[in-house]
Design a protein around this motif. Sequence first.
Motif, mmCIF file in Angstrom:
data_model
loop_
_atom_site.group_PDB
_atom_site.id
_atom_site.type_symbol
_atom_site.label_atom_id
_atom_site.label_comp_id
_atom_site.label_asym_id
_atom_site.label_seq_id
_atom_site.Cartn_x
_atom_site.Cartn_y
_atom_site.Cartn_z
ATOM 1 N N ASN A 243 0.921 -1.615 -0.148
ATOM 2 C CA ASN A 243 0.273 0.009 0.204
ATOM 3 C C ASN A 243 1.008 1.069 0.205
ATOM 4 O O ASN A 243 2.208 1.418 1.011
ATOM 5 C CB ASN A 243 -1.254 -0.188 1.411
ATOM 6 C CG ASN A 243 -1.491 -0.789 1.513
ATOM 7 O OD1 ASN A 243 -2.168 -1.765 -0.087
ATOM 8 N ND2 ASN A 243 -1.907 -1.799 2.291
ATOM 9 N N ARG B 97 -1.527 0.912 -5.136
ATOM 10 C CA ARG B 97 -0.574 -0.440 -5.293
ATOM 11 C C ARG B 97 0.011 -0.496 -6.295
ATOM 12 O O ARG B 97 -0.319 -0.136 -6.668
ATOM 13 C CB ARG B 97 -2.575 -1.046 -5.054
ATOM 14 C CG ARG B 97 -2.908 -1.423 -4.166
ATOM 15 C CD ARG B 97 -2.867 -1.967 -3.041
ATOM 16 N NE ARG B 97 -3.952 -1.831 -2.058
ATOM 17 C CZ ARG B 97 -4.922 -2.947 -2.412
ATOM 18 N NH1 ARG B 97 -5.155 -3.940 -2.890
ATOM 19 N NH2 ARG B 97 -6.224 -2.344 -1.266
ATOM 20 N N HIS C 193 -6.410 1.762 -6.903
ATOM 21 C CA HIS C 193 -7.546 0.537 -6.405
ATOM 22 C C HIS C 193 -8.124 0.376 -7.452
ATOM 23 O O HIS C 193 -8.079 -1.287 -7.874
ATOM 24 C CB HIS C 193 -7.811 1.173 -5.497
ATOM 25 C CG HIS C 193 -6.970 1.459 -3.948
ATOM 26 N ND1 HIS C 193 -7.140 -0.565 -3.376
ATOM 27 C CD2 HIS C 193 -6.664 1.800 -3.015
ATOM 28 C CE1 HIS C 193 -6.772 -0.014 -1.893
ATOM 29 N NE2 HIS C 193 -6.500 0.908 -2.088
ATOM 30 N N LYS C 194 -8.734 1.402 -8.561
ATOM 31 C CA LYS C 194 -9.026 0.475 -9.437
ATOM 32 C C LYS C 194 -8.513 0.292 -10.346
ATOM 33 O O LYS C 194 -8.763 -0.647 -10.419
ATOM 34 C CB LYS C 194 -10.437 2.064 -9.802
ATOM 35 C CG LYS C 194 -11.372 2.250 -11.429
ATOM 36 C CD LYS C 194 -12.121 3.296 -11.505
ATOM 37 C CE LYS C 194 -12.900 3.032 -12.399
ATOM 38 N NZ LYS C 194 -13.215 4.536 -13.110
ATOM 39 N N GLN C 195 -7.791 0.671 -10.887
ATOM 40 C CA GLN C 195 -6.281 0.291 -11.506
ATOM 41 C C GLN C 195 -6.481 -1.210 -11.554
ATOM 42 O O GLN C 195 -6.257 -2.258 -11.837
ATOM 43 C CB GLN C 195 -5.324 1.071 -12.388
ATOM 44 C CG GLN C 195 -5.691 2.172 -12.812
ATOM 45 C CD GLN C 195 -5.107 3.529 -12.791
ATOM 46 O OE1 GLN C 195 -3.772 3.346 -11.750
ATOM 47 N NE2 GLN C 195 -4.904 4.074 -14.130
ATOM 48 N N TYR C 196 -5.800 -1.480 -9.749
ATOM 49 C CA TYR C 196 -5.777 -3.157 -9.177
ATOM 50 C C TYR C 196 -6.255 -3.878 -9.500
ATOM 51 O O TYR C 196 -6.349 -5.049 -9.659
ATOM 52 C CB TYR C 196 -4.979 -2.300 -8.261
ATOM 53 C CG TYR C 196 -5.079 -3.853 -7.342
ATOM 54 C CD1 TYR C 196 -3.752 -4.259 -7.006
ATOM 55 C CD2 TYR C 196 -5.993 -3.769 -6.120
ATOM 56 C CE1 TYR C 196 -3.576 -5.172 -6.515
ATOM 57 C CE2 TYR C 196 -5.579 -5.085 -5.715
ATOM 58 C CZ TYR C 196 -4.234 -6.261 -5.535
ATOM 59 O OH TYR C 196 -3.730 -7.120 -4.988
ATOM 60 N N ASP C 197 -7.935 -3.780 -9.518
ATOM 61 C CA ASP C 197 -8.811 -4.493 -9.041
ATOM 62 C C ASP C 197 -9.731 -4.898 -10.664
ATOM 63 O O ASP C 197 -9.753 -6.018 -11.022
ATOM 64 C CB ASP C 197 -10.190 -3.520 -8.820
ATOM 65 C CG ASP C 197 -9.764 -3.443 -7.653
ATOM 66 O OD1 ASP C 197 -9.523 -3.791 -6.596
ATOM 67 O OD2 ASP C 197 -11.119 -2.542 -7.624
ATOM 68 N N LYS C 198 -7.852 -4.426 -11.515
ATOM 69 C CA LYS C 198 -8.850 -4.832 -12.973
ATOM 70 C C LYS C 198 -8.013 -5.656 -13.651
ATOM 71 O O LYS C 198 -7.428 -6.322 -14.826
ATOM 72 C CB LYS C 198 -8.534 -3.777 -13.986
ATOM 73 C CG LYS C 198 -9.881 -2.774 -13.327
ATOM 74 C CD LYS C 198 -9.976 -1.424 -15.067
ATOM 75 C CE LYS C 198 -11.075 -1.034 -15.055
ATOM 76 N NZ LYS C 198 -11.140 0.049 -15.793
ATOM 77 N N ASN D 88 -5.248 -9.122 -12.436
ATOM 78 C CA ASN D 88 -4.596 -10.348 -11.625
ATOM 79 C C ASN D 88 -3.316 -10.112 -11.285
ATOM 80 O O ASN D 88 -2.740 -10.458 -11.943
ATOM 81 C CB ASN D 88 -5.180 -12.248 -12.301
ATOM 82 C CG ASN D 88 -4.460 -13.059 -12.111
ATOM 83 O OD1 ASN D 88 -3.901 -13.274 -10.611
ATOM 84 N ND2 ASN D 88 -5.216 -13.683 -12.374
#
Length: 99
Positions: free
Chosen positions: A61, A68, A88-93, A95
């Motif tokens: 973090n 991230r 975070h939004k980019q990280y969520d996309k 793997n």
Amino acid sequence: MRIISIKKLKVFWSDSRFKDSEQSLRAWYAEAKNAKWSNPDDIKKQYRNASIISNNRVVFNIKGNEYRLVVSLRYEFKIVYIRFIGTHKQYDKINAEEI
């Protein structure tokens, strides 16, 4: 630790949308460069909030959990590969175990 490559971090913090990440990423880089991580426990001792995931990946973090950073480690060679830096939004996309 040898970090490959800081260029990804520089490109990220050079983006006007993410300029506020520069100080935190530079601090992480300096700490990681001087670290002597031999296993995931060594990382957790230094970064309690780091997430150890499979495939020798660690998620840090950055800037109070605003960003991230995903790295891949080769503990035996003392190498850290920067795999991803983003919001975070980019990280969520992604793997994180495969990136």
